[in-house]
Write a protein that holds these residues in place. Structure first.
Motif, PDB file in Angstrom:
ATOM      1  N   THR A 309       0.792  -1.234   0.000  1.00 33.66           N
ATOM      2  CA  THR A 309       0.000   0.000   0.000  1.00 33.66           C
ATOM      3  C   THR A 309       0.824   1.283   0.000  1.00 33.66           C
ATOM      4  N   VAL A 310       2.110   1.182   0.339  1.00 37.35           N
ATOM      5  CA  VAL A 310       2.933   2.394   0.449  1.00 37.35           C
ATOM      6  C   VAL A 310       4.067   2.393  -0.573  1.00 37.35           C
ATOM      7  N   ASN A 311       4.974   1.460  -0.462  1.00 37.72           N
ATOM      8  CA  ASN A 311       6.166   1.435  -1.318  1.00 37.72           C
ATOM      9  C   ASN A 311       6.593  -0.017  -1.563  1.00 37.72           C
ATOM     10  N   PRO A 312       6.524  -0.498  -2.782  1.00 34.92           N
ATOM     11  CA  PRO A 312       6.211   0.189  -4.033  1.00 34.92           C
ATOM     12  C   PRO A 312       4.737   0.596  -4.192  1.00 34.92           C
ATOM     13  N   GLY A 313       3.813  -0.039  -3.436  1.00 31.49           N
ATOM     14  CA  GLY A 313       2.418   0.362  -3.495  1.00 31.49           C
ATOM     15  C   GLY A 313       1.533  -0.645  -4.205  1.00 31.49           C
ATOM     16  N   HIS A 314       0.319  -0.200  -4.499  1.00 36.83           N
ATOM     17  CA  HIS A 314      -0.681  -1.076  -5.124  1.00 36.83           C
ATOM     18  C   HIS A 314      -0.161  -1.663  -6.439  1.00 36.83           C
ATOM     19  N   GLY A 315      -0.424  -2.943  -6.626  1.00 41.07           N
ATOM     20  CA  GLY A 315       0.084  -3.649  -7.807  1.00 41.07           C
ATOM     21  C   GLY A 315       1.369  -4.409  -7.543  1.00 41.07           C
ATOM     22  N   THR A 316       1.854  -4.377  -6.290  1.00 38.98           N
ATOM     23  CA  THR A 316       3.097  -5.073  -5.946  1.00 38.98           C
ATOM     24  C   THR A 316       2.824  -6.540  -5.635  1.00 38.98           C
ATOM     25  N   LEU A 317       3.668  -7.396  -6.200  1.00 38.12           N
ATOM     26  CA  LEU A 317       3.575  -8.831  -5.964  1.00 38.12           C
ATOM     27  C   LEU A 317       4.765  -9.299  -5.125  1.00 38.12           C
ATOM     28  N   PHE A 318       4.506 -10.205  -4.182  1.00 35.33           N
ATOM     29  CA  PHE A 318       5.562 -10.872  -3.431  1.00 35.33           C
ATOM     30  C   PHE A 318       6.077 -12.033  -4.277  1.00 35.33           C
ATOM     31  N   LEU A 319       7.354 -12.028  -4.622  1.00 30.25           N
ATOM     32  CA  LEU A 319       7.943 -13.129  -5.376  1.00 30.25           C
ATOM     33  C   LEU A 319       8.641 -14.134  -4.464  1.00 30.25           C
ATOM     34  N   GLY A 320       9.077 -13.670  -3.322  1.00 29.04           N
ATOM     35  CA  GLY A 320       9.760 -14.559  -2.392  1.00 29.04           C
ATOM     36  C   GLY A 320      10.277 -13.782  -1.207  1.00 29.04           C
ATOM     37  N   HIS A 321      10.473 -14.480  -0.107  1.00 25.83           N
ATOM     38  CA  HIS A 321      11.013 -13.815   1.081  1.00 25.83           C
ATOM     39  C   HIS A 321      11.665 -14.835   1.996  1.00 25.83           C
ATOM     40  N   SER A 322      12.571 -14.362   2.828  1.00 24.17           N
ATOM     41  CA  SER A 322      13.166 -15.190   3.877  1.00 24.17           C
ATOM     42  C   SER A 322      13.418 -14.304   5.084  1.00 24.17           C
ATOM     43  N   THR A 323      13.360 -14.898   6.265  1.00 20.02           N
ATOM     44  CA  THR A 323      13.539 -14.152   7.508  1.00 20.02           C
ATOM     45  C   THR A 323      14.462 -14.928   8.436  1.00 20.02           C
ATOM     46  N   LYS A 324      15.373 -14.212   9.068  1.00 14.55           N
ATOM     47  CA  LYS A 324      16.232 -14.790  10.093  1.00 14.55           C
ATOM     48  C   LYS A 324      15.892 -14.135  11.428  1.00 14.55           C
ATOM     49  N   TYR A 325      15.417 -14.931  12.372  1.00 16.95           N
ATOM     50  CA  TYR A 325      15.069 -14.426  13.697  1.00 16.95           C
ATOM     51  C   TYR A 325      16.256 -14.610  14.637  1.00 16.95           C
ATOM     52  N   ILE A 326      16.590 -13.544  15.361  1.00 13.93           N
ATOM     53  CA  ILE A 326      17.763 -13.567  16.231  1.00 13.93           C
ATOM     54  C   ILE A 326      17.390 -13.405  17.699  1.00 13.93           C
ATOM     55  N   LYS A 327      16.481 -12.483  17.973  1.00 13.75           N
ATOM     56  CA  LYS A 327      16.014 -12.231  19.341  1.00 13.75           C
ATOM     57  C   LYS A 327      14.485 -12.270  19.367  1.00 13.75           C
ATOM     58  N   PRO A 328      13.900 -12.654  20.484  1.00 15.54           N
ATOM     59  CA  PRO A 328      12.433 -12.686  20.566  1.00 15.54           C
ATOM     60  C   PRO A 328      11.843 -11.279  20.598  1.00 15.54           C
ATOM     61  N   VAL A 329      10.622 -11.164  20.100  1.00  9.32           N
ATOM     62  CA  VAL A 329       9.868  -9.910  20.146  1.00  9.32           C
ATOM     63  C   VAL A 329       8.758 -10.080  21.190  1.00  9.32           C
ATOM     64  N   TYR A 330       8.666  -9.102  22.108  1.00  7.78           N
ATOM     65  CA  TYR A 330       7.722  -9.211  23.228  1.00  7.78           C
ATOM     66  C   TYR A 330       6.558  -8.231  23.060  1.00  7.78           C
ATOM     67  N   LEU A 331       5.470  -8.557  23.743  1.00  9.83           N
ATOM     68  CA  LEU A 331       4.277  -7.712  23.722  1.00  9.83           C
ATOM     69  C   LEU A 331       4.543  -6.328  24.307  1.00  9.83           C
ATOM     70  N   GLU A 332       3.903  -5.335  23.689  1.00  7.29           N
ATOM     71  CA  GLU A 332       3.828  -3.971  24.217  1.00  7.29           C
ATOM     72  C   GLU A 332       5.175  -3.293  24.378  1.00  7.29           C
ATOM     73  N   LYS A 333       6.208  -3.788  23.714  1.00 11.29           N
ATOM     74  CA  LYS A 333       7.520  -3.138  23.747  1.00 11.29           C
ATOM     75  C   LYS A 333       7.772  -2.458  22.408  1.00 11.29           C
ATOM     76  N   PRO A 334       8.486  -1.322  22.430  1.00  7.79           N
ATOM     77  CA  PRO A 334       8.680  -0.577  21.180  1.00  7.79           C
ATOM     78  C   PRO A 334       9.714  -1.240  20.269  1.00  7.79           C
ATOM     79  N   TYR A 335       9.357  -1.334  19.004  1.00  6.53           N
ATOM     80  CA  TYR A 335      10.254  -1.884  17.983  1.00  6.53           C
ATOM     81  C   TYR A 335      10.187  -0.993  16.741  1.00  6.53           C
ATOM     82  N   LYS A 336      11.125  -1.242  15.859  1.00  2.00           N
ATOM     83  CA  LYS A 336      11.190  -0.444  14.639  1.00  2.00           C
ATOM     84  C   LYS A 336      11.574  -1.342  13.473  1.00  2.00           C
TER      85      LYS A 336
END
Length: 375
Positions: A309-336
């Motif tokens: 919806t933002v960048n690249p925006g409408h008409g964007t297709l996901f071709l593939g993705h991968s994610t590496k998790y290093i640290k846990p994410v907790y509830l109600e804590k600020p992240y960016k």
């Protein structure tokens, strides 16, 4: 593991390097994360190249670059052979530096190496890199223990090739770094003569050991080296880890967020993932966490929203993705989420790299996303 200032400057990426006997994937990942590395060039002894599978644990895409074959000779046992051709070796200084660089451009114009194996490093920049590398051996007055030198090789007054070497009087070691013969002058033992000249030059200076190296596919020069007394003592397999943690064609975007309990519940309702690590505080603590941890894919859904919806925006297709998790994410804590686009092509393809960081700047996860924008 060290920062490569010259390669970073040449290619416009944050480049780190290491040459090692064994793969230490934890140290590599630590270096990449702490220094926002774009490309990590790793050379590991080829006899241990099976250890490269450890790189799969890092979560960073990597490609094979080349195999570097290293040769050495004991100059103390070397008997100089006469040159086959009537050649002149003219010391290269600033005054004739342009001639050296122009020949390097021709010699290395189509040369295949680990730079050209990386699709994100342009061939033009690779050639410029070799030209710059060659020019670094032009020194009018070397005055240190660690010296560099270069020559123009001439026949009938015309430059037909070049040689660059470095040597150290303290260690007694030297290296033939870059050699080249113009295509229309090759053959008839010209390259052999250049090798013989540099061997004699270093031996006469008192250098004891000399090495040379080249890519495994460069059979011709290796045959010459073997005939001239060198033997192969090592080989290194080169890989590039294309992390792209700092590079971006466009300014990076930042998204601040917190994950609420209701968001976790909604995600659990949608997916059916009611893992107690996400739903039961006491259970999560019993497993070593500070509290319930957020579903890893929630951050990815935020990226999906941004891309769609933002960048690249409408008409964007996901071709593939991968994610590496290093640290846990907790509830109600600020992240960016910090989102960059190191690759944008004219056909609409984009490669995005996103980092998920906590309030202390620690990277909790990083994501690679291949996108296509349809206009």
């Amino acid at each position: 593991m060290h920062y490569s200032e010259k390669e970073s400057r040449r290619f416009g990426f944050n480049i780190y390097r290491d040459m090692c006997d064994h793969v230490d994937e934890k140290a590599i990942l630590k270096t990449i994360l702490e220094n926002d590395v774009d490309i990590f060039i790793l050379r590991v002894l080829s006899r241990n190249e099976a250890e490269l599978s450890k790189l799969d644990n890092i979560g960073v895409p990597y490609i094979f670059g080349d195999t570097l074959c290293c040769y050495t000779i004991d100059l103390q046992k070397y008997d100089h052979k006469p040159l086959k051709n009537d050649l002149e070796f003219e010391r290269c200084i600033e005054e004739n530096k342009a001639d050296l660089i122009s020949m390097a451009e021709v010699v290395f114009g189509q040369y295949i190496n680990h730079y050209t194996s990386n699709p994100y490093l342009s061939n033009e920049t690779s050639v410029e890199s070799f030209k710059q590398w060659t020019s670094e051996y032009v020194v009018d007055e070397p005055d240190a223990d660690d010296k560099v030198i270069s020559w123009l090789v001439k026949r009938d007054g015309k430059s037909i090739g070049f040689a660059t070497c470095d040597y150290n009087f303290i260690t007694g070691k030297g290296e033939g770094v870059l050699y080249g013969v113009l295509p229309d002058a090759s053959g008839n033992g010209v390259y052999s003569d250049i090798i013989r000249f540099t061997q004699k030059f270093l031996k006469d200076l008192g250098i004891k050991d000399m090495k040379v190296s080249s890519q495994s596919h460069n059979f011709g020069v290796q045959k010459v080296w073997s005939r001239e007394g060198y033997f192969m003592n090592k080989a290194y397999t080169t890989v590039h880890l294309n992390a792209f943690l700092s590079a971006s064609v466009t300014p990076k975007e930042e998204i601040d967020f917190k994950v609420s309990e209701s968001m976790v519940q909604s995600f659990a309702d949608l997916t059916g993932d009611t893992n107690r690590l996400h739903m039961d505080t006491e259970f999560a603590k019993s497993k070593g966490f500070d509290g319930t941890i957020v579903h890893g894919l929630i951050a990815n859904t935020m990226l999906s929203k941004y891309f769609g919806t933002v960048n690249p925006g409408h008409g964007t297709l996901f071709l593939g993705h991968s994610t590496k998790y290093i640290k846990p994410v907790y509830l109600e804590k600020p992240y960016k989420l910090i989102i960059g686009f190191p690759v944008i092509k004219s056909n609409g393809f984009r490669k995005s790299v996103a980092k998920l960081v906590d309030s202390d700047g620690n990277i909790c996860a990083f994501m690679y996303n291949d996108l296509m924008k349809r206009d």
